[in-house]
Every structure is written in structure tokens, then in C-alpha cells.
Design a protein around this motif. Structure first.
Motif, PDB file in Angstrom:
ATOM      1  N   HIS A 114       1.195  -0.873  -0.049  1.00  0.00           N
ATOM      2  CA  HIS A 114      -0.398  -0.125  -0.306  1.00  0.00           C
ATOM      3  C   HIS A 114       1.188   1.123   0.463  1.00  0.00           C
ATOM      4  N   ARG A 115       0.570   2.020  -0.340  1.00  0.00           N
ATOM      5  CA  ARG A 115       0.683   3.801  -0.466  1.00  0.00           C
ATOM      6  C   ARG A 115      -0.076   4.385  -0.106  1.00  0.00           C
ATOM      7  N   ASP A 116      -0.241   5.612   0.278  1.00  0.00           N
ATOM      8  CA  ASP A 116      -0.684   6.074   0.950  1.00  0.00           C
ATOM      9  C   ASP A 116      -0.870   7.397   0.120  1.00  0.00           C
ATOM     10  N   TYR A 117      -1.398   8.346  -0.242  1.00  0.00           N
ATOM     11  CA  TYR A 117      -1.330   9.746  -0.790  1.00  0.00           C
ATOM     12  C   TYR A 117      -2.457  10.437  -0.602  1.00  0.00           C
ATOM     13  N   ASN A 118      -1.562  11.758  -0.036  1.00  0.00           N
ATOM     14  CA  ASN A 118      -2.444  12.934   0.176  1.00  0.00           C
ATOM     15  C   ASN A 118      -2.815  14.083  -0.547  1.00  0.00           C
ATOM     16  N   LEU A 119      -4.365  14.130  -1.098  1.00  0.00           N
ATOM     17  CA  LEU A 119      -4.295  14.939  -2.152  1.00  0.00           C
ATOM     18  C   LEU A 119      -6.260  15.043  -2.199  1.00  0.00           C
ATOM     19  N   PRO A 120      -6.246  16.418  -2.080  1.00  0.00           N
ATOM     20  CA  PRO A 120      -7.760  16.744  -2.514  1.00  0.00           C
ATOM     21  C   PRO A 120      -8.470  16.359  -3.909  1.00  0.00           C
ATOM     22  N   ARG A 121     -10.492  15.615  -3.592  1.00  0.00           N
ATOM     23  CA  ARG A 121     -10.980  15.031  -4.542  1.00  0.00           C
ATOM     24  C   ARG A 121     -10.921  15.731  -5.599  1.00  0.00           C
ATOM     25  N   SER A 122      -9.462  16.955  -6.375  1.00  0.00           N
ATOM     26  CA  SER A 122     -10.174  17.670  -7.204  1.00  0.00           C
ATOM     27  C   SER A 122      -8.856  17.420  -7.979  1.00  0.00           C
ATOM     28  N   GLY A 123      -8.178  16.203  -7.424  1.00  0.00           N
ATOM     29  CA  GLY A 123      -6.811  15.641  -8.118  1.00  0.00           C
ATOM     30  C   GLY A 123      -7.559  14.422  -8.581  1.00  0.00           C
ATOM     31  N   TYR A 124      -8.302  13.013  -8.110  1.00  0.00           N
ATOM     32  CA  TYR A 124      -8.295  12.668  -8.512  1.00  0.00           C
ATOM     33  C   TYR A 124      -8.862  12.220 -10.261  1.00  0.00           C
ATOM     34  N   PRO A 125      -9.409  13.078 -11.361  1.00  0.00           N
ATOM     35  CA  PRO A 125      -9.280  12.695 -12.300  1.00  0.00           C
ATOM     36  C   PRO A 125      -7.456  12.212 -12.614  1.00  0.00           C
ATOM     37  N   ALA A 126      -6.882  13.452 -12.182  1.00  0.00           N
ATOM     38  CA  ALA A 126      -5.595  13.238 -12.390  1.00  0.00           C
ATOM     39  C   ALA A 126      -4.824  11.426 -12.321  1.00  0.00           C
ATOM     40  N   VAL A 127      -5.724  11.397 -10.417  1.00  0.00           N
ATOM     41  CA  VAL A 127      -5.310  10.039 -10.469  1.00  0.00           C
ATOM     42  C   VAL A 127      -6.005   8.401 -11.520  1.00  0.00           C
ATOM     43  N   MET A 128      -6.808   9.047 -11.725  1.00  0.00           N
ATOM     44  CA  MET A 128      -7.054   8.036 -13.033  1.00  0.00           C
ATOM     45  C   MET A 128      -6.579   7.480 -14.012  1.00  0.00           C
TER      46      MET A 128
END
Length: 206
Positions: A114-128
Motif C-alpha cells: 500500500h502507498r497512501d497519498y494525501n491529495l484533495p478530491r479535485s486530484g481524482y481525475p489525474a489519479v485515474m
């Protein structure tokens, strides 16, 4: 979409064997009521020595039904009472997450990172976008990946990248190759621009 319930236990000193037995018993009871349940132990990294119990569900209706049913199972009631009268560790959870990308392992993958990152929900599209690129890099190495996010949790700015391996040998071999892969190095750099890596752990399914 897959939903995951998560319970984490930190054993008291000298009680690791007892906690191991209890989490395995708990996962077995959950599995009788429609939960794809499994228990793990953290071998390296954040929470080393902790035990986790996971339950995977196709939807929240099934998750709710399973929870209500296994909660009144006599064996589960006895297990909970055992933990209350003879505590062997500190329990956290359950909390609930969802898989934004990928699914539970379809074949035995007993080792996971597991690698846990901190980011706001606005970053979800970039994550996908990054997840699809990560999967393309990992498939030739036989590594299964998924991306999880909290649904009910104390931290709603956490994203978890999950890597699954068939054995500890496979993990070592794959990570050696990953460390020399320029495309993977760039992807990790890009991920660092989207979020901040906070925690990581290596776990073994019991």
C-alpha cells in the motif's frame, strides 16, 4: 464498484499470536455471509506488526446485509466478547473505502504493498489517468494494481495505490525491475506532483 471494509489491530506486547488467531477467525465468520474476507499482517513499513481484516463487496446493499448477518452469528458474538474480556490488542475500524480503479485480486496474490497519498478530491481525475498508465507498466511484470479512496473514514484526502504480488520472491524481482524502469520512475514523479506520499507498507495474507 467494489467497496472494502477495513479493520486494523495493533497487538499488545506478547499477544501477536492471539490477535492473529482472532483476525483469522473473524475473517472466516465474515466469509460465511457473503463477504470476500481476508486477514493480513504488516511485515514492513507503516504499522509493522499490525493485523488487518478486509471485506470486499459488490455494492453497499450487500455489505450492509452481510454486516447485519455476521454481527449476530453466535461465533462472532463469542469472538467479540472474548476481545472485550481478554483484550489482545487495540482495534481501529471498521472504515469503508471504495476501489476507484481495479478490483480485488482474481487469483492468489498474498503479498501486497500500500502507498497512501494525501491529495484533495479535485486530484481524482489525474489519479485515474495515472492509474491506467501504471497498470500498463505493471501487467508485464505480473503485478496487479488497484486504487482505493475512502467512503467513510477519518481522512478523506487519502488515496491508496495497491500493488499485489504472487509471493515475496515475486515482489523482490518486480521491484528490482520497477526501479530500473524509466517509465515507472516518471510516473512516480508525476504522482508526486498530484499528491504527497505519506505512508507505505508491505503485507502478507494469512
Amino acid at each position: 464498484m467494489t467497496y472494502i471494509s477495513v479493520r486494523e489491530v495493533t497487538p499488545n506486547i506478547g499477544k501477536a499470536a492471539e490477535v492473529k488467531s482472532r483476525v483469522q477467525r473473524g475473517a472466516a465468520i465474515m466469509s460465511k455471509y457473503g463477504s470476500n474476507a481476508w486477514a493480513t499482517q504488516v511485515l514492513v513499513g507503516d504499522g509493522v506488526g499490525d493485523f488487518h481484516v478486509y471485506g470486499a463487496y459488490e455494492n453497499l446493499k450487500n455489505a450492509s446485509k452481510s454486516f447485519q448477518e455476521f454481527s449476530v452469528d453466535p461465533e462472532m458474538i463469542s469472538l467479540v466478547q472474548e476481545g472485550q474480556t481478554d483484550p489482545a490488542g487495540t482495534i481501529r475500524g471498521p472504515w469503508i473505502g471504495r476501489l476507484m480503479y481495479g478490483n480485488p485480486a482474481s487469483s492468489p496474490m498474498p503479498v501486497s504493498v500500500h502507498r497512501d497519498y494525501n491529495l484533495p478530491r479535485s486530484g481524482y481525475p489525474a489519479v485515474m489517468e495515472l492509474a491506467a498508465k501504471l497498470e500498463a507498466i505493471m501487467k508485464p511484470l505480473g503485478v496487479d494494481i488497484a486504487i482505493g479512496a475512502p467512503l467513510i473514514h477519518h481522512d478523506h484526502e487519502m488515496i491508496r495505490a495497491i500493488y499485489r504480488f504472487s509471493s515475496l520472491d515475486h515482489w523482490g524481482e518486480a521491484v528490482d525491475q520497477m526501479s530500473q524502469n524509466e517509465a515507472f520512475a516518471k510516473l512516480i514523479s508525476d504522482a508526486g506532483e498530484v499528491g504527497t506520499l505519506k505512508k507505505s507498507r508491505l503485507m502478507l495474507t494469512l
